[in-house]
Write an enzyme that holds these catalytic residues in place. Structure first.
Site, mmCIF file in Angstrom:
data_model
loop_
_atom_site.group_PDB
_atom_site.id
_atom_site.type_symbol
_atom_site.label_atom_id
_atom_site.label_comp_id
_atom_site.label_asym_id
_atom_site.label_seq_id
_atom_site.Cartn_x
_atom_site.Cartn_y
_atom_site.Cartn_z
ATOM 1 N N HIS A 234 15.720 12.010 -1.920
ATOM 2 C CA HIS A 234 14.494 12.806 -1.744
ATOM 3 C C HIS A 234 14.476 13.626 -0.444
ATOM 4 O O HIS A 234 14.239 14.837 -0.459
ATOM 5 C CB HIS A 234 13.270 11.884 -1.729
ATOM 6 C CG HIS A 234 13.131 11.025 -2.934
ATOM 7 N ND1 HIS A 234 12.640 11.498 -4.125
ATOM 8 C CD2 HIS A 234 13.406 9.704 -3.140
ATOM 9 C CE1 HIS A 234 12.605 10.511 -5.001
ATOM 10 N NE2 HIS A 234 13.073 9.419 -4.438
HETATM 11 C C1 BDR Z 1 9.945 8.989 -0.118
HETATM 12 O O1 BDR Z 1 9.583 7.629 0.069
HETATM 13 C C2 BDR Z 1 10.459 7.014 0.977
HETATM 14 O O2 BDR Z 1 10.771 5.708 0.555
HETATM 15 C C3 BDR Z 1 11.670 7.892 1.051
HETATM 16 O O3 BDR Z 1 12.294 7.787 2.324
HETATM 17 C C4 BDR Z 1 11.112 9.264 0.810
HETATM 18 O O4 BDR Z 1 10.662 9.847 2.012
HETATM 19 C C5 BDR Z 1 10.239 9.217 -1.592
HETATM 20 O O5 BDR Z 1 9.096 8.941 -2.360
#
Ligand code: BDR
Ligand code: CA
Length: 304
Positions: A234
């Site tokens: 992500h």
């Molecule tokens: C986001 O949630 C976190 O766990 C990850 O680092 C990312 O920023 C994805 O939903």
């Protein structure tokens, strides 16, 4: 080459770690600060993890510790995805570096106010620090170029069926940021859930050297998908957008963050079928990503 000044607000976090390994060494980006926040794990751990990364990469970028809890909610960490440390899967050498003494909100204010060029903020975690910054020191808004954030989504969540983790964990902070009037680009789950790393790419990264080996260890642990089906990286999308906006399509739309109730943390987008969608401020919402180009870029950057 002229570098773009940015501040990354982060909660490493395995996908954060991958994003940081690219950003901290990217020739077009001048990372002024890593500001840490509690989200994936506690702020003590995210701060230690940010320091572990700058030390491992041997880069001279300061780390400032930010907020230990969301504005109103109780923190619900994500160690089932990133491990107890927040970056499980690799044994880092003992930490010799320390964070700055001042709170990251204070450090951000000073850096932004003193910067000769407008600064871009890149939150890849909950928006607590950024919301407090904008509320305490609204004068910084004049010298912020834009906020490019990984968070939200236009078609459901990953923490509840409505909310993505970064927004779910501090919806009140996200609401402040999205309604602030500072230009916001949102990279939500509808694109970041398609920013995938597969086994072939992961093996190339592992073979590229010590940074690649370290990241491969983290990827083997990360519970954000599987290397067979594709790991969702992500946070690297926000960095990719800064240097390759052409990999994405985006639309200017009104986003409202739900702050209470069962859908708290949802980023609700006005339909473009509504003629009188004159609500402001509009967010630059990423709607689509070229997944192939993303993966090629991601692997290429980490193999440099
Ligand atoms: C986001 O949630 C976190 O766990 C990850 O680092 C990312 O920023 C994805 O939903
Ligand atoms: Ca993150």
């Amino acid at each position: 080459m002229k570098k773009r000044p940015i501040i990354i607000d982060t909660d490493p976090g395995i996908d954060d770690a991958a994003a940081l390994c690219i950003a901290l060494r990217h020739p077009e980006l001048d990372v002024k600060l890593l500001s840490t926040v509690a989200a994936n794990v506690t702020v003590d751990k995210t701060t230690a993890n940010a320091l572990k990364l700058t030390q491992f990469l041997d880069v001279d970028v300061p780390v400032a510790r930010g907020c230990a809890a969301p504005l109103l909610k109780t923190l619900e960490p994500s160690s089932h995805i990133h491990g107890e440390s927040g970056m499980d899967g690799y044994e880092f050498p003992p930490l010799t570096r320390k964070p700055l003494e001042r709170h990251s909100v204070e450090v951000m204010r000073k850096m932004i106010m003193e910067s000769p060029e407008k600064v871009t903020l890149v939150p890849i975690a909950t928006h607590t620090n950024i919301a407090i910054l904008l509320r305490m020191y609204p004068e910084v808004m004049e010298n912020i170029e834009e906020i490019v954030t990984m968070g939200g989504g236009v078609a459901g969540g990953n923490t509840t069926s409505a909310a993505e983790f970064n927004i779910y964990n501090d919806p009140h902070a996200a609401a402040i940021v999205f309604s602030s009037g500072v230009p916001v680009t949102m990279l939500g789950l509808n694109v970041t859930g398609r920013a995938l790393l597969h086994m072939d790419g992961a093996l190339k990264i592992r073979e590229s050297g010590p940074v690649g080996e370290m990241l491969y260890g983290l990827f083997r642990f990360y519970r954000g998908g599987t290397l067979e089906a594709g790991l969702k990286i992500h946070d690297a999308c926000a960095i990719c957008y800064l240097v390759h906006p052409e990999f994405f399509t985006a639309e200017k739309r009104f986003i409202e963050v739900a702050t209470e109730g069962p859908a708290a943390g949802a980023t609700v987008m006005r339909s473009n079928l509504i003629k009188a969608d004159d609500r402001e401020p509009k967010t630059n919402v990423c709607m689509d990503i070229d997944s192939e180009k993303f993966e090629e870029w991601f692997v290429g950057e980490l193999c440099k």
